[in-house]
Structure formats: structure tokens, C-alpha cells
Design a protein around this motif. Structure first.
Motif, PDB file in Angstrom:
ATOM      1  N   GLU A   7       0.871  -1.180   0.000  1.00  0.00           N
ATOM      2  CA  GLU A   7       0.000   0.000   0.000  1.00  0.00           C
ATOM      3  C   GLU A   7       0.902   1.221   0.000  1.00  0.00           C
ATOM      4  N   THR A  13      -4.392   9.839  -2.757  1.00  0.00           N
ATOM      5  CA  THR A  13      -4.730   8.582  -3.424  1.00  0.00           C
ATOM      6  C   THR A  13      -3.910   7.449  -2.825  1.00  0.00           C
ATOM      7  N   VAL A  14      -4.558   6.305  -2.641  1.00  0.00           N
ATOM      8  CA  VAL A  14      -3.875   5.122  -2.122  1.00  0.00           C
ATOM      9  C   VAL A  14      -3.798   4.100  -3.246  1.00  0.00           C
ATOM     10  N   LEU A  15      -2.586   3.631  -3.530  1.00  0.00           N
ATOM     11  CA  LEU A  15      -2.357   2.565  -4.496  1.00  0.00           C
ATOM     12  C   LEU A  15      -2.043   1.319  -3.694  1.00  0.00           C
ATOM     13  N   ARG A  16      -2.732   0.211  -4.011  1.00  0.00           N
ATOM     14  CA  ARG A  16      -2.472  -1.000  -3.245  1.00  0.00           C
ATOM     15  C   ARG A  16      -2.605  -2.230  -4.117  1.00  0.00           C
ATOM     16  N   ILE A  58      -6.915   1.260  -6.523  1.00  0.00           N
ATOM     17  CA  ILE A  58      -6.696   2.600  -5.980  1.00  0.00           C
ATOM     18  C   ILE A  58      -7.895   3.002  -5.145  1.00  0.00           C
ATOM     19  N   ASP A  59      -7.631   3.795  -4.120  1.00  0.00           N
ATOM     20  CA  ASP A  59      -8.654   4.433  -3.297  1.00  0.00           C
ATOM     21  C   ASP A  59      -8.415   5.929  -3.402  1.00  0.00           C
ATOM     22  N   LYS A  60      -9.466   6.662  -3.583  1.00  0.00           N
ATOM     23  CA  LYS A  60      -9.342   8.121  -3.696  1.00  0.00           C
ATOM     24  C   LYS A  60     -10.410   8.766  -2.826  1.00  0.00           C
ATOM     25  N   ASN A  71     -13.211   3.705  -5.118  1.00  0.00           N
ATOM     26  CA  ASN A  71     -12.330   2.544  -5.043  1.00  0.00           C
ATOM     27  C   ASN A  71     -12.493   1.783  -6.358  1.00  0.00           C
ATOM     28  N   GLN A  73     -10.681  -1.572  -8.478  1.00  0.00           N
ATOM     29  CA  GLN A  73      -9.746  -2.681  -8.332  1.00  0.00           C
ATOM     30  C   GLN A  73      -9.811  -3.588  -9.563  1.00  0.00           C
TER      31      GLN A  73
END
Length: 172
Positions: A7, A13-16, A58-60, A71, A73
Motif C-alpha cells: 500500500e 490517493t492510495v495505491l495497493r 486505488i482508493d481516492k 475505489n 480494483q
């Protein structure tokens, strides 16, 4: 099972991502209805397979407007010891997307979530509206509908099973 995940936060923004390998314990159906002689080799109609599963997303937070959460995926799997007798695809892939919007000081929430199976061409939708009249209670109404694909696909088999629901949650 062996796996790893990562993560990384880049601005808001979260990239995981995740990867898992199951060297044993994953069972896949064989085509015994089409080829009954397969039951001699696989008496329970299943073959233990080695499988890789993966996810990137990604989560934004505050996507386009304040309090809109996004979200997205990409999910997939790969059967390493695939053979034609299996009643599954060697590669499967799909996408999920969730939009969640909170308003009125987070007392109200609207959510739309879709999961699309890109391999089979079918999908599952969820639409939900929630209201929190008290700090310890939430009331939700929503619906789920399925579509695409045919009767043997992941979600196509539920095409006639769309439903509406009401939910009361006690929060503690």
C-alpha cells in the motif's frame, strides 16, 4: 498460502495490491457432467489445483467533490496446473468499482458498487442509501441486481435473483 501486499499513499490517493499463491487446498470442478468418465480419475468431481490470485487497486478520498470516495480494483486468478478437464478458465479477471458519498455531516450515505467479471461478461450491482438518525443506529435500504453472461457464469446464474433489502444496524 503464500502472499504479499503493498500500500502506497500518493497525495490523497492510495495505491495497493495483493498477490497470493495457494500451492494446495484450492479445488476446481471438473467437467464431469459433460464427460462422466472423469469421475474415475476425480471421484468427488474436483481437482486440487495450484492457483495465483492478484489484485491491484486505488482508493481516492474526495474524488471530484468533497466526501466522495472512489475505489477501483482489478482482480484476477491464474490456475498454474490447468488442464482441459477443468470446468474453469485458466485465467480469470474482473473489475470492481465503489462510489460512496457521505453528506449531512455523515448522517446520510449513498453507495454504488459493481463487480464485473470480465472473463464471463457478467456483473453484480449494489445500490444502497443509509440514514443515521442516532449515533448508535443506522437504517439502510438497497438493492442488488445481476446481469450479463449465461446461467453457468459467476453472476449470470443469479440473473433472476435480484432483490431489495432493508437493514437496521446497531453501532457500538
Amino acid at each position: 498460502m503464500f502472499g504479499f501486499d503493498f500500500e502506497r499513499v500518493v497525495a490523497p490517493t492510495v495505491l495497493r495490491g495483493e498477490m497470493a499463491y495457494l500451492p494446495r487446498g484450492h479445488y476446481t470442478s471438473v467437467k464431469w457432467a459433460e464427460q462422466p468418465n472423469l469421475l474415475y480419475q476425480y471421484p468427488i468431481g474436483l481437482k486440487e489445483t495450484r492457483i495465483f490470485q492478484y489484485l491491484v487497486g486505488i482508493d481516492k478520498i474526495d474524488f471530484l467533490i468533497h466526501n466522495l470516495f472512489l475505489n477501483i480494483q482489478y482482480v484476477g486468478s491464474y490456475i498454474a496446473d490447468y488442464e482441459d478437464a477443468l470446468d474453469a478458465d485458466q485465467f480469470t479477471n474482473g473489475m470492481t468499482c465503489t462510489l460512496d458519498y457521505s453528506f449531512l455531516d455523515s448522517r446520510c450515505r449513498a453507495r454504488w458498487r459493481i463487480f464485473g467479471n470480465l472473463t464471463d461478461g457478467d456483473y453484480r450491482n449494489l445500490l444502497e442509501f443509509s440514514y443515521k438518525p442516532l449515533s448508535w443506529a443506522m437504517i439502510s435500504v438497497g438493492g442488488v441486481w445481476f446481469g450479463g453472461g449465461d446461467k453457468l457464469d459467476s453472476f449470470g446464474q443469479y440473473d433472476n435473483n435480484d432483490y431489495l433489502y432493508t437493514q437496521l444496524k446497531i453501532i457500538f
